[in-house]
Structures are given as C-alpha cells and as structure tokens.
Design an enzyme around this catalytic site. Sequence first.
Site, PDB file in Angstrom:
ATOM      1  N   GLU A 174      43.843  68.342  -7.161  1.00  0.00           N
ATOM      2  CA  GLU A 174      45.028  67.936  -6.395  1.00  0.00           C
ATOM      3  C   GLU A 174      45.978  67.115  -7.253  1.00  0.00           C
ATOM      4  OE1 GLU A 174      46.773  68.338  -3.967  1.00  0.00           O
ATOM      5  OE2 GLU A 174      45.667  68.800  -2.133  1.00  0.00           O
ATOM      6  N   ASP A 175      47.255  67.217  -6.964  1.00  0.00           N
ATOM      7  CA  ASP A 175      48.243  66.364  -7.631  1.00  0.00           C
ATOM      8  C   ASP A 175      48.226  64.962  -7.024  1.00  0.00           C
ATOM      9  OD1 ASP A 175      49.119  67.492  -5.272  1.00  0.00           O
ATOM     10  OD2 ASP A 175      51.201  67.703  -5.892  1.00  0.00           O
ATOM     11  N   ASP A 199      56.727  66.761  -6.118  1.00  0.00           N
ATOM     12  CA  ASP A 199      58.127  67.114  -5.836  1.00  0.00           C
ATOM     13  C   ASP A 199      58.752  66.326  -4.709  1.00  0.00           C
ATOM     14  OD1 ASP A 199      56.383  68.525  -3.898  1.00  0.00           O
ATOM     15  OD2 ASP A 199      58.303  69.258  -3.149  1.00  0.00           O
ATOM     16  N   LYS A 211      46.603  57.540  -3.114  1.00  0.00           N
ATOM     17  CA  LYS A 211      47.197  56.378  -2.432  1.00  0.00           C
ATOM     18  C   LYS A 211      46.179  55.808  -1.442  1.00  0.00           C
ATOM     19  CE  LYS A 211      51.944  58.241  -2.293  1.00  0.00           C
ATOM     20  NZ  LYS A 211      52.927  58.874  -1.376  1.00  0.00           N
ATOM     21  N   ASP A 238      47.143  61.646  -0.301  1.00  0.00           N
ATOM     22  CA  ASP A 238      47.941  60.676   0.450  1.00  0.00           C
ATOM     23  C   ASP A 238      47.138  60.293   1.708  1.00  0.00           C
ATOM     24  OD1 ASP A 238      50.305  59.278   1.226  1.00  0.00           O
ATOM     25  OD2 ASP A 238      51.098  61.026   2.253  1.00  0.00           O
ATOM     26  N   ARG A 280      59.281  68.582 -10.089  1.00  0.00           N
ATOM     27  CA  ARG A 280      57.918  68.902 -10.560  1.00  0.00           C
ATOM     28  C   ARG A 280      57.842  68.948 -12.080  1.00  0.00           C
ATOM     29  NH1 ARG A 280      55.075  70.488  -5.962  1.00  0.00           N
ATOM     30  NH2 ARG A 280      56.125  71.859  -4.492  1.00  0.00           N
ATOM     31  N   PHE A 333      56.568  56.862  -2.311  1.00  0.00           N
ATOM     32  CA  PHE A 333      56.779  58.259  -2.662  1.00  0.00           C
ATOM     33  C   PHE A 333      57.038  58.418  -4.162  1.00  0.00           C
ATOM     34  CE2 PHE A 333      58.995  62.329  -2.817  1.00  0.00           C
ATOM     35  CZ  PHE A 333      58.135  63.094  -2.050  1.00  0.00           C
ATOM     36  N   VAL A 334      56.335  59.370  -4.785  1.00  0.00           N
ATOM     37  CA  VAL A 334      56.463  59.607  -6.227  1.00  0.00           C
ATOM     38  C   VAL A 334      56.799  61.068  -6.532  1.00  0.00           C
ATOM     39  CG1 VAL A 334      55.034  57.701  -7.098  1.00  0.00           C
ATOM     40  CG2 VAL A 334      53.922  59.801  -6.335  1.00  0.00           C
ATOM     41  N   GLY A 339      51.810  71.899  -6.082  1.00  0.00           N
ATOM     42  CA  GLY A 339      51.828  70.594  -6.741  1.00  0.00           C
ATOM     43  C   GLY A 339      50.823  70.394  -7.856  1.00  0.00           C
TER      44      GLY A 339
HETATM   45  P1  IMP Z   1      47.946  64.404   2.474  1.00  0.00           P
HETATM   46  O1  IMP Z   1      47.553  65.636   3.208  1.00  0.00           O
HETATM   47  O2  IMP Z   1      48.654  63.418   3.355  1.00  0.00           O
HETATM   48  O3  IMP Z   1      46.855  63.779   1.656  1.00  0.00           O
HETATM   49  O4  IMP Z   1      49.098  64.821   1.480  1.00  0.00           O
HETATM   50  C1  IMP Z   1      48.873  65.602   0.400  1.00  0.00           C
HETATM   51  C2  IMP Z   1      50.087  66.391   0.016  1.00  0.00           C
HETATM   52  O5  IMP Z   1      51.316  65.735   0.398  1.00  0.00           O
HETATM   53  C3  IMP Z   1      50.144  66.516  -1.458  1.00  0.00           C
HETATM   54  O6  IMP Z   1      49.484  67.668  -1.919  1.00  0.00           O
HETATM   55  C4  IMP Z   1      51.622  66.522  -1.764  1.00  0.00           C
HETATM   56  O7  IMP Z   1      52.115  67.848  -1.705  1.00  0.00           O
HETATM   57  C5  IMP Z   1      52.252  65.724  -0.656  1.00  0.00           C
HETATM   58  N1  IMP Z   1      52.538  64.315  -1.041  1.00  0.00           N
HETATM   59  C6  IMP Z   1      51.944  63.194  -0.577  1.00  0.00           C
HETATM   60  N2  IMP Z   1      52.460  62.082  -1.116  1.00  0.00           N
HETATM   61  C7  IMP Z   1      53.425  62.511  -1.972  1.00  0.00           C
HETATM   62  C8  IMP Z   1      54.329  61.812  -2.875  1.00  0.00           C
HETATM   63  O8  IMP Z   1      54.366  60.580  -3.006  1.00  0.00           O
HETATM   64  N3  IMP Z   1      55.164  62.622  -3.586  1.00  0.00           N
HETATM   65  C9  IMP Z   1      55.181  63.973  -3.491  1.00  0.00           C
HETATM   66  N4  IMP Z   1      54.345  64.656  -2.668  1.00  0.00           N
HETATM   67  C10 IMP Z   1      53.476  63.928  -1.917  1.00  0.00           C
HETATM   68 MG    MG Z   2      50.541  69.168  -3.125  1.00  0.00          MG
END
Ligand code: IMP
Ligand code: MG
Length: 181
Positions: free
Chosen positions: A103-104, A163, A135, A107, A169, A156-157, A49
Amino acid sequence: MMDSVTILDKTFVKFIPSAEIDAAIQKVADQINKDYKDDDPILLVTLNGAIVFAVDLLKKLTIKCKISCVKLSSYSGTSSTNVVKNLIGLTDDLHGKRVLVLEDIVDTGRTYQHLVNMLTEAGVKDLRIATMTYKPEAYKLGLPIHYCAFTIPNKFVVGRGLDYDGYGRNLPDIYQLKIDD
Ligand code: IMP
Ligand code: MG
C-alpha cells in the site's frame, strides 16, 4: 521556492525528501528479505497509488516472489469515503498462498479491512501488509501493520504515488497539505 507545489486548488509543502524515502524503503526491503527468505509470496499491489512504492520496493527484494494487482477506490478529493469499491478484483488464484499487500498509505484502514475480507475469502494461507506511509491517528482497525516506511501525522499528503484527485503521483518527494489550506 522549490519546497512547495500547487496541485489544482491546493498548496503542498515538502515533507519527506526523496533520499529519505529511498533509505526507509531499503529498511523495509531488508526486513521482508529476512522474513520471507524461504517463501514464495505474492505481492499484491493496490492500484493506482501503490505503483511507485511497489516498483521501488521490488527492485530491493532478493526473495523469490510474484506480483498481482487489485484496484480499489475509497477516496474522493482529500477525504475518505465510507465505501470501498472493487474497480479490479482478484485476478489470480491466491488459495494457500502467502500474500503481502503493498500500500502507498494506510489511513482509516477501511481499504485494508476490505482487502482482508477479500483475501480471507480467497483462502490465503498468510496475510501481511507493507505500506509506505501510515497515519496511526486515523487508523480505526485493530489489525497490525507489519511493515511501514513512515508513520505520519493525520494530514493529507501527495507524491511518490499518492495523489490529490489523480495528480501529484509523479512527485519524487512526499508533500503535506499546507496548514491554512
Ligand atoms: P483508508 O481506506 O482510509 O485506509 O485509505 C486508504 C486509501 O485512501 C489510500 O490507498 C489512498 O488512496 C487514500 N488516502 C488516504 N490518505 C491519503 C493522503 O493523505 N493522500 C493521498 N491519498 C490518501
Ligand atoms: Mg491508494
């Protein structure tokens, strides 16, 4: 209408236009250029990402730096899973180094927590994170997010590296899942 895209079974509407993303990334780059002026950090790109954000950001950095990559996975479809998998782990010796994670999106913070554990174990000297999107409503980790281009709602984006099941992407703008989907 060019303001919405369909990916697999879902419709997304335009949320942040490309030019705005470029401007916000420039601001993040300016700050990093200031903060790491006399350092030699490793920028740790989280595949897949963060590739697009990393490329955009790197071109705006004037500091001395190296890059390294890891590949982690915690997502399935449009929701986070509890398990973060190490698909490709650390390949460089980061002991004693300043590391800036790219990071992209942040979340829940589960992926970041996983990285923090991994990098602490690797003996890094200093650890920060720069993310394209964040977020805060979903974030469950107490750790600070040091650099962030956009704080976004808990929806979700896709686009700019983000992606939906591997697709989207390559979109230059960021799109948000349509409410009624
Ligand atoms: P976390 O571990 O919950 O912080 O999630 C991080 C990973 O989840 C990111 O690196 C993304 O790959 C994926 N992710 C979380 N939210 C989104 C979204 O809104 N769109 C696409 N990928 C997401
Ligand atoms: Mg990612």
